[in-house]
Design a protein around this motif. Structure first.
Motif, PDB file in Angstrom:
ATOM      1  N   TRP A 272       1.054  -0.905   0.221  1.00 53.01           N
ATOM      2  CA  TRP A 272      -0.357  -0.249  -0.080  1.00 53.01           C
ATOM      3  C   TRP A 272       1.237   1.225  -0.024  1.00 53.01           C
ATOM      4  CZ3 TRP A 272       1.014  -3.267   3.905  1.00 53.01           C
ATOM      5  CH2 TRP A 272       1.014  -2.761   5.121  1.00 53.01           C
ATOM      6  N   LEU A 273       0.539   2.730  -0.323  1.00 50.92           N
ATOM      7  CA  LEU A 273       0.880   3.638  -0.394  1.00 50.92           C
ATOM      8  C   LEU A 273       1.516   4.171   1.104  1.00 50.92           C
ATOM      9  CD1 LEU A 273      -1.139   5.683  -3.203  1.00 50.92           C
ATOM     10  CD2 LEU A 273       1.335   4.185  -3.103  1.00 50.92           C
ATOM     11  N   SER A 274       2.749   4.718   0.892  1.00 47.25           N
ATOM     12  CA  SER A 274       3.216   5.011   2.298  1.00 47.25           C
ATOM     13  C   SER A 274       2.768   6.271   3.101  1.00 47.25           C
ATOM     14  CB  SER A 274       4.527   5.567   2.512  1.00 47.25           C
ATOM     15  OG  SER A 274       5.929   4.406   1.746  1.00 47.25           O
ATOM     16  N   SER A 275       2.358   6.832   1.794  1.00 49.53           N
ATOM     17  CA  SER A 275       1.477   7.853   2.164  1.00 49.53           C
ATOM     18  C   SER A 275       0.310   8.243   2.236  1.00 49.53           C
ATOM     19  CB  SER A 275       1.408   8.935   1.308  1.00 49.53           C
ATOM     20  OG  SER A 275       1.288   8.843   0.587  1.00 49.53           O
ATOM     21  N   LYS A 276      -0.834   6.651   2.151  1.00 48.68           N
ATOM     22  CA  LYS A 276      -1.939   6.770   2.021  1.00 48.68           C
ATOM     23  C   LYS A 276      -2.530   6.776   4.217  1.00 48.68           C
ATOM     24  CE  LYS A 276      -5.903   3.752   0.669  1.00 48.68           C
ATOM     25  NZ  LYS A 276      -6.626   5.412  -0.136  1.00 48.68           N
ATOM     26  N   LYS A 277      -3.714   7.561   4.048  1.00 47.97           N
ATOM     27  CA  LYS A 277      -3.947   7.283   5.806  1.00 47.97           C
ATOM     28  C   LYS A 277      -5.033   6.151   5.327  1.00 47.97           C
ATOM     29  CE  LYS A 277      -6.750   9.880   8.998  1.00 47.97           C
ATOM     30  NZ  LYS A 277      -7.265  11.492   9.302  1.00 47.97           N
ATOM     31  N   GLN A 278      -4.549   5.067   6.447  1.00 47.70           N
ATOM     32  CA  GLN A 278      -5.525   3.575   6.154  1.00 47.70           C
ATOM     33  C   GLN A 278      -6.322   4.158   7.316  1.00 47.70           C
ATOM     34  OE1 GLN A 278      -2.483   0.787   6.991  1.00 47.70           O
ATOM     35  NE2 GLN A 278      -3.385  -0.363   5.453  1.00 47.70           N
ATOM     36  N   SER A 279      -7.399   3.755   6.636  1.00 41.32           N
ATOM     37  CA  SER A 279      -8.994   3.280   7.538  1.00 41.32           C
ATOM     38  C   SER A 279      -9.123   2.551   8.243  1.00 41.32           C
ATOM     39  CB  SER A 279      -9.712   3.070   6.117  1.00 41.32           C
ATOM     40  OG  SER A 279      -9.880   1.571   6.164  1.00 41.32           O
ATOM     41  N   PRO A 280     -10.043   2.160   9.206  1.00 42.84           N
ATOM     42  CA  PRO A 280      -9.353   1.151  10.541  1.00 42.84           C
ATOM     43  C   PRO A 280      -9.755  -0.279   9.475  1.00 42.84           C
ATOM     44  CG  PRO A 280     -11.493   2.837  11.199  1.00 42.84           C
ATOM     45  CD  PRO A 280     -10.498   3.267  10.143  1.00 42.84           C
ATOM     46  N   ALA A 281     -10.325  -0.479   9.255  1.00 36.30           N
ATOM     47  CA  ALA A 281     -10.492  -1.751   7.860  1.00 36.30           C
ATOM     48  C   ALA A 281      -9.483  -1.886   7.653  1.00 36.30           C
ATOM     49  CB  ALA A 281     -11.885  -1.399   7.271  1.00 36.30           C
ATOM     50  N   ALA A 282      -8.821  -0.856   6.413  1.00 33.16           N
ATOM     51  CA  ALA A 282      -7.332  -0.988   6.324  1.00 33.16           C
ATOM     52  C   ALA A 282      -6.308  -1.858   7.318  1.00 33.16           C
ATOM     53  CB  ALA A 282      -7.029   0.120   5.316  1.00 33.16           C
ATOM     54  N   ILE A 283      -6.214  -1.498   8.444  1.00 29.50           N
ATOM     55  CA  ILE A 283      -5.461  -1.140   9.905  1.00 29.50           C
ATOM     56  C   ILE A 283      -5.652  -2.532   9.848  1.00 29.50           C
ATOM     57  CG2 ILE A 283      -4.338  -0.251  12.074  1.00 29.50           C
ATOM     58  CD1 ILE A 283      -5.457   2.096  10.870  1.00 29.50           C
ATOM     59  N   ALA A 284      -6.672  -3.159  10.654  1.00 22.65           N
ATOM     60  CA  ALA A 284      -7.228  -4.384  10.900  1.00 22.65           C
ATOM     61  C   ALA A 284      -6.433  -5.661   9.836  1.00 22.65           C
ATOM     62  CB  ALA A 284      -8.879  -4.105  11.297  1.00 22.65           C
ATOM     63  N   LEU A 285      -7.248  -5.402   8.441  1.00 26.21           N
ATOM     64  CA  LEU A 285      -6.547  -6.516   7.384  1.00 26.21           C
ATOM     65  C   LEU A 285      -5.171  -6.670   8.238  1.00 26.21           C
ATOM     66  CD1 LEU A 285      -6.809  -8.422   5.478  1.00 26.21           C
ATOM     67  CD2 LEU A 285      -7.210  -6.792   3.708  1.00 26.21           C
ATOM     68  N   ALA A 286      -4.356  -5.507   7.864  1.00 25.85           N
ATOM     69  CA  ALA A 286      -3.247  -5.078   7.928  1.00 25.85           C
ATOM     70  C   ALA A 286      -2.570  -6.404   9.071  1.00 25.85           C
ATOM     71  CB  ALA A 286      -1.943  -3.780   7.719  1.00 25.85           C
ATOM     72  N   ASN A 287      -2.869  -5.783   9.940  1.00 19.09           N
ATOM     73  CA  ASN A 287      -2.411  -6.832  11.422  1.00 19.09           C
ATOM     74  C   ASN A 287      -3.060  -7.989  11.382  1.00 19.09           C
ATOM     75  OD1 ASN A 287      -1.711  -4.159  12.289  1.00 19.09           O
ATOM     76  ND2 ASN A 287      -3.221  -3.471  13.408  1.00 19.09           N
ATOM     77  N   TYR A 288      -4.592  -8.328  10.549  1.00 15.80           N
ATOM     78  CA  TYR A 288      -4.346  -8.931  10.717  1.00 15.80           C
ATOM     79  C   TYR A 288      -3.359 -10.258   9.507  1.00 15.80           C
ATOM     80  CZ  TYR A 288      -7.071 -13.927   9.847  1.00 15.80           C
ATOM     81  OH  TYR A 288      -7.876 -15.492   9.629  1.00 15.80           O
ATOM     82  N   VAL A 289      -3.144  -9.879   8.951  1.00 16.14           N
ATOM     83  CA  VAL A 289      -1.791 -10.459   7.665  1.00 16.14           C
ATOM     84  C   VAL A 289      -0.869 -10.571   8.344  1.00 16.14           C
ATOM     85  CG1 VAL A 289      -1.516 -10.500   5.881  1.00 16.14           C
ATOM     86  CG2 VAL A 289      -3.595  -9.794   5.961  1.00 16.14           C
ATOM     87  N   LYS A 290       0.008  -9.646   9.349  1.00 15.45           N
ATOM     88  CA  LYS A 290       0.689  -9.497   9.944  1.00 15.45           C
ATOM     89  C   LYS A 290       0.637 -10.878  10.948  1.00 15.45           C
ATOM     90  CE  LYS A 290       2.372  -4.634   9.102  1.00 15.45           C
ATOM     91  NZ  LYS A 290       2.539  -3.542  10.052  1.00 15.45           N
TER      92      LYS A 290
END
Length: 311
Positions: A272-290
Motif C-alpha cells: 500500500w502507498l506509504s502516504s495513504k491514511k489507512q482506514s480502521p478496516a485497512a489497519i485491521a487487515l494489515a495487522n491480521y495478515v501480519k
C-alpha cells in the motif's frame, strides 16, 4: 426533486453494469422493479440519463455526471453507518484490493477468516494484470495491492506473504526425453505468453533475455487460465506460476519440464502507498495478515514446499 437513496443506488449500479438484467441480478430485484425505479428517477430530470441503441442501454454524458454524484452520496451514507459502528467498537467499512491474476489463488485464503471475524467490512477485489494493479495503486483507488514484482517508482509499505515459483510447463516432455532442457532445446519450443502488462510475462521475458535464448514460435493469450488450458491441450509450453496449476499437475494433465536456471522465485507481497491514511478496516487487515500469515501459509500452501504429489 424527490428521488430516494434506493433510486440512486439502482441508477449507479446501472451506470456500472450497463444492463438492467445484470443490475437486477446484482441487487436481487426483478427487472420490472429496476425499470420502474429507473423511470421514476428519470422523471426528476429534464435531461435524459440513459438512451438505448438497439437493445443495449447507454449512459448519457449527463447521466455519467449524475452517476459520479450518486456514488459520492452513497459512499457518504455508507460512511455514516461505518462511523456509527466504529463508535460502538465495531470495525467496519469498505476495503478495495487490486490483485494480479495469479493472486486469485492466494489472496482469498488471507481474507476468508478475516472477513468472518469482521462482518461489517465490505470487500471489493479487482483481479487484473500487473500494470492495471499498479495504476490503481498509483491513482490511490485502492487500499491494498497484491503483487509479486514491487513497483520501484512508488513509495510503499509491504507485508511479504509467501514464495511464488514459476516453472516451464507442458503437456509432455519435448522429444520424449526427461532430461533437463538445454538452451538449444528450449529455443525450439512453441512458447505461450501472457499479454503485455502481465508480471508472469515479464518474468518469462526476463528469463529468456538473461540467458540469451532466441525464440521464434510464439502464442499470446490473455489470462493465466487461458494459457493453462492451451498448455493442457498441447498447443505449446509456458513458464507459469506453480500456485495455479496444483490440480493439473496432480492429475498429470501438465508436467513440469526441467530447465536449467528454473524455477524463477519471487515473493507475493501485500502493498500500500506509504502516504495513504489507512482506514480502521485497512489497519485491521494489515495487522491480521501480519499476525496470521505463517499459520495461513502452513494450512493452505504447505504442498508447495514438499511437492510430493508430483511424484
Amino acid at each position: 426533486m424527490n428521488y430516494t437513496l434506493h433510486q440512486l443506488e439502482i441508477f449507479f449500479k446501472i451506470s456500472q453494469l450497463k444492463s438492467i438484467t445484470k443490475t437486477a441480478e446484482d441487487l436481487n430485484l426483478t427487472q420490472p422493479a429496476i425499470s420502474i425505479q429507473l423511470k421514476k428517477f428519470q422523471e426528476q430530470f429534464p435531461i435524459p440519463l440513459t438512451e438505448y441503441v438497439g437493445r443495449k442501454i447507454h449512459i448519457t454524458a449527463f447521466g455519467k455526471e449524475i452517476a459520479i454524484t450518486a456514488e459520492k452520496i452513497l459512499n457518504q451514507v455508507a460512511n455514516i453507518s461505518y462511523k456509527s459502528q466504529a463508535y460502538q467498537g465495531v470495525i467496519a467499512g469498505k476495503l478495495n484490493i487490486s490483485i494480479v491474476s495469479t493472486g486469485k489463488y492466494v489472496m482469498p485464503f488471507f481474507l476468508a477468516d478475516f472477513l468472518e471475524k469482521y462482518p461489517g467490512i465490505e470487500l471489493t477485489m479487482d483481479v487484473t494484470n500487473k500494470n492495471e494493479v499498479i495504476k490503481n495503486l498509483e491513482e490511490n483507488l485502492i487500499d491494498f495491492a497484491m503483487v509479486s514484482v514491487l513497483p520501484e517508482h512508488l513509495d510503499i509499505n509491504r507485508i511479504e506473504l509467501m514464495r511464488n515459483e514459476l516453472f516451464l510447463l507442458g503437456k509432455e516432455y519435448p522429444n520424449n526425453t526427461k532430461k533437463t532442457l538445454t538452451a538449444e532445446q528450449f529455443k525450439s519450443l512453441k512458447l505461450i505468453y501472457r499479454e503485455k502488462g502481465s508480471a508472469t510475462r515479464q518474468a518469462m521475458e526476463q528469463f529468456i533475455n538473461q540467458h540469451h535464448i532466441e525464440t521464434n514460435k510464439k502464442i499470446e493469450l490473455v489470462s493465466n487460465e487461458a494459457v493453462k488450458q492451451a498448455v493442457m491441450s498441447g498447443m505449446g509450453y509456458s513458464i507459469m506460476p506453480l500456485i495455479g496449476t496444483k490440480n493439473e499437475l496432480k492429475n498429470k494433465e501438465v508436467q513440469i519440464i526441467p530447465v536449467e536456471h528454473l524455477p524463477i522465485v519471487t515473493n507475493w507481497n501485500l502493498i500500500w502507498l506509504s502516504s495513504k491514511k489507512q482506514s480502521p478496516a485497512a489497519i485491521a487487515l494489515a495487522n491480521y495478515v501480519k499476525e496470521n500469515k505463517t499459520e495461513i501459509i502452513k494450512k493452505h500452501f504447505s504442498w508447495m514446499e514438499d511437492k510430493s504429489f508430483l511424484s
